[in-house]
Scaffold this active site. Sequence first.
Site, PDB file in Angstrom:
ATOM      1  N   HIS A  65      15.878 -41.503 -27.311  1.00 37.30           N
ATOM      2  CA  HIS A  65      16.125 -42.696 -26.788  1.00 37.30           C
ATOM      3  C   HIS A  65      17.297 -42.880 -26.163  1.00 37.30           C
ATOM      4  O   HIS A  65      18.285 -42.361 -26.943  1.00 37.30           O
ATOM      5  CB  HIS A  65      15.733 -43.954 -27.652  1.00 37.30           C
ATOM      6  CG  HIS A  65      16.272 -44.430 -28.930  1.00 37.30           C
ATOM      7  ND1 HIS A  65      17.304 -45.146 -28.677  1.00 37.30           N
ATOM      8  CD2 HIS A  65      16.372 -43.945 -30.084  1.00 37.30           C
ATOM      9  CE1 HIS A  65      18.023 -45.209 -30.017  1.00 37.30           C
ATOM     10  NE2 HIS A  65      17.282 -44.618 -30.791  1.00 37.30           N
ATOM     11  N   ASP A 166      23.444 -42.771 -32.523  1.00 35.57           N
ATOM     12  CA  ASP A 166      22.054 -43.531 -32.245  1.00 35.57           C
ATOM     13  C   ASP A 166      21.758 -43.866 -30.943  1.00 35.57           C
ATOM     14  O   ASP A 166      22.322 -44.989 -30.631  1.00 35.57           O
ATOM     15  CB  ASP A 166      21.711 -44.531 -33.305  1.00 35.57           C
ATOM     16  CG  ASP A 166      20.330 -45.120 -33.295  1.00 35.57           C
ATOM     17  OD1 ASP A 166      19.537 -44.509 -32.716  1.00 35.57           O
ATOM     18  OD2 ASP A 166      20.427 -45.966 -33.945  1.00 35.57           O
ATOM     19  N   GLU A 196      14.307 -48.546 -27.235  1.00 36.04           N
ATOM     20  CA  GLU A 196      13.717 -48.216 -28.848  1.00 36.04           C
ATOM     21  C   GLU A 196      14.260 -49.328 -29.624  1.00 36.04           C
ATOM     22  O   GLU A 196      13.377 -49.749 -30.855  1.00 36.04           O
ATOM     23  CB  GLU A 196      14.182 -46.646 -29.042  1.00 36.04           C
ATOM     24  CG  GLU A 196      13.648 -46.294 -30.526  1.00 36.04           C
ATOM     25  CD  GLU A 196      14.418 -46.584 -31.662  1.00 36.04           C
ATOM     26  OE1 GLU A 196      13.832 -46.444 -32.696  1.00 36.04           O
ATOM     27  OE2 GLU A 196      15.520 -47.254 -31.616  1.00 36.04           O
ATOM     28  N   GLU A 197      15.525 -49.794 -29.483  1.00 30.81           N
ATOM     29  CA  GLU A 197      16.120 -50.455 -30.425  1.00 30.81           C
ATOM     30  C   GLU A 197      15.627 -51.882 -30.649  1.00 30.81           C
ATOM     31  O   GLU A 197      15.852 -52.539 -31.499  1.00 30.81           O
ATOM     32  CB  GLU A 197      17.470 -50.668 -30.079  1.00 30.81           C
ATOM     33  CG  GLU A 197      18.358 -49.111 -30.367  1.00 30.81           C
ATOM     34  CD  GLU A 197      18.559 -48.854 -31.449  1.00 30.81           C
ATOM     35  OE1 GLU A 197      18.142 -49.419 -32.607  1.00 30.81           O
ATOM     36  OE2 GLU A 197      19.159 -47.548 -31.981  1.00 30.81           O
ATOM     37  N   ASP A 219      15.470 -38.464 -33.391  1.00 30.62           N
ATOM     38  CA  ASP A 219      16.385 -39.515 -33.756  1.00 30.62           C
ATOM     39  C   ASP A 219      17.266 -39.465 -34.936  1.00 30.62           C
ATOM     40  O   ASP A 219      17.263 -38.520 -35.294  1.00 30.62           O
ATOM     41  CB  ASP A 219      15.701 -40.857 -33.984  1.00 30.62           C
ATOM     42  CG  ASP A 219      16.263 -42.186 -33.317  1.00 30.62           C
ATOM     43  OD1 ASP A 219      17.284 -42.280 -33.349  1.00 30.62           O
ATOM     44  OD2 ASP A 219      15.443 -43.171 -33.062  1.00 30.62           O
ATOM     45  N   HIS A 305      24.151 -47.850 -36.717  1.00 33.45           N
ATOM     46  CA  HIS A 305      24.406 -49.234 -36.019  1.00 33.45           C
ATOM     47  C   HIS A 305      25.850 -49.786 -36.094  1.00 33.45           C
ATOM     48  O   HIS A 305      26.112 -51.011 -36.017  1.00 33.45           O
ATOM     49  CB  HIS A 305      23.351 -50.233 -36.294  1.00 33.45           C
ATOM     50  CG  HIS A 305      22.043 -49.882 -35.803  1.00 33.45           C
ATOM     51  ND1 HIS A 305      20.948 -50.866 -35.670  1.00 33.45           N
ATOM     52  CD2 HIS A 305      21.628 -48.748 -35.442  1.00 33.45           C
ATOM     53  CE1 HIS A 305      20.194 -50.077 -35.105  1.00 33.45           C
ATOM     54  NE2 HIS A 305      20.220 -48.966 -34.794  1.00 33.45           N
TER      55      HIS A 305
HETATM   56 CO    CO Z   1      19.018 -47.428 -34.089  1.00 29.83          CO
HETATM   57 ZN    ZN Z   2      17.595 -44.506 -32.848  1.00 34.25          ZN
END
Ligand code: CO
Ligand code: ZN
Length: 334
Positions: A65, A166, A196-197, A219, A305
Amino acid sequence: MKSLLKQLTETFGPSGYEENVRKLVRAEVKPLADEIKVDALGNLIARKRPSKFTKDTKRIMIAAHMDEIGLMASHIDGNGFVRFSNIGGVFGRYVLGGRVRFLNGVTGVLGYDRVEKVHETPALDKIFIDVGATSRKDCPVKVGDVAAFDRPFAEMGNRLVAKSMDDRVGVLVAIETLRALKSAPHDVYFVFTTQEEVGVRGATTSAFGIDPDLGIAIDVTPTADTPNALKMEMKLGKGPCVKIQDGGMIADARIVQWMIRTAEKNKIPYQREVLLFGSTDARAMQLARAGTPAGCLSIPVRYVHSPSEVVDYSDVQNSVKLLTALLRAKIDLN
Ligand code: CO
Ligand code: ZN
């Protein structure tokens, strides 16, 4: 590879606003792919055809992603302070004192009045963005404007730190695999997915469109190698993780075995991953149409994150090796 990772992570692309990332990825994959397409949700699909189609040729979807978590301005008060809603998993404990950049170039400071309970992290609705304005009128941000963490890429020995590892590190692994894969017996669709998130939305539509025989997401996965981590196995520097389960899916057991066999045969270090929460684009592929065998190759990352996500460079290199080895040979799922 490191300079491309620096470029990828320093580009701004929260969910739904992946355009700048897509531009960068497109420039990289253009000379490598046989066909490039962007679908309605903004997924960039780079197809690598086999030299010839046989009965063993499989249609494979690789998903990484492009989007990152972010903030969206939801209200601007009389003094020009910006309130926001979260795009994906944004946590109060990670944002205080940080900075964001809006897509229009405006810098903002994540501010907070005072700590009432020193042991508690503030809820997002107690935090505001100070963009240097003094009123609604002179505020350079409008409701609906989108921002992402602003933090430069840096090296710490073998470890690399940046915002949006990420999943830009997964995007990098997909690009480098496409580069390394001179030819393959398969029809491979490298999909650089969107949104995606916020619930694997780009992978949902692209998997429907491609209708693959099998899918692998690339990922990140959180590690458990810090002082008071959860009881899990994943560590930095011990190789790519073969996902067996996470909060949203049980990986296809045949794909897990195939990934492990391939790693062992090629002497690539790997880790068995059971993640106690979270999920990836692999879930969307697994549940596409009437169902698709799906798995996930995860790159271990610390502080997922946060604005400072850390990877070990050897894991990145070994992830490219493993994905290349998986796609290079005939696939026997049993
Ligand atoms: Co993420
Ligand atoms: Zn991710």
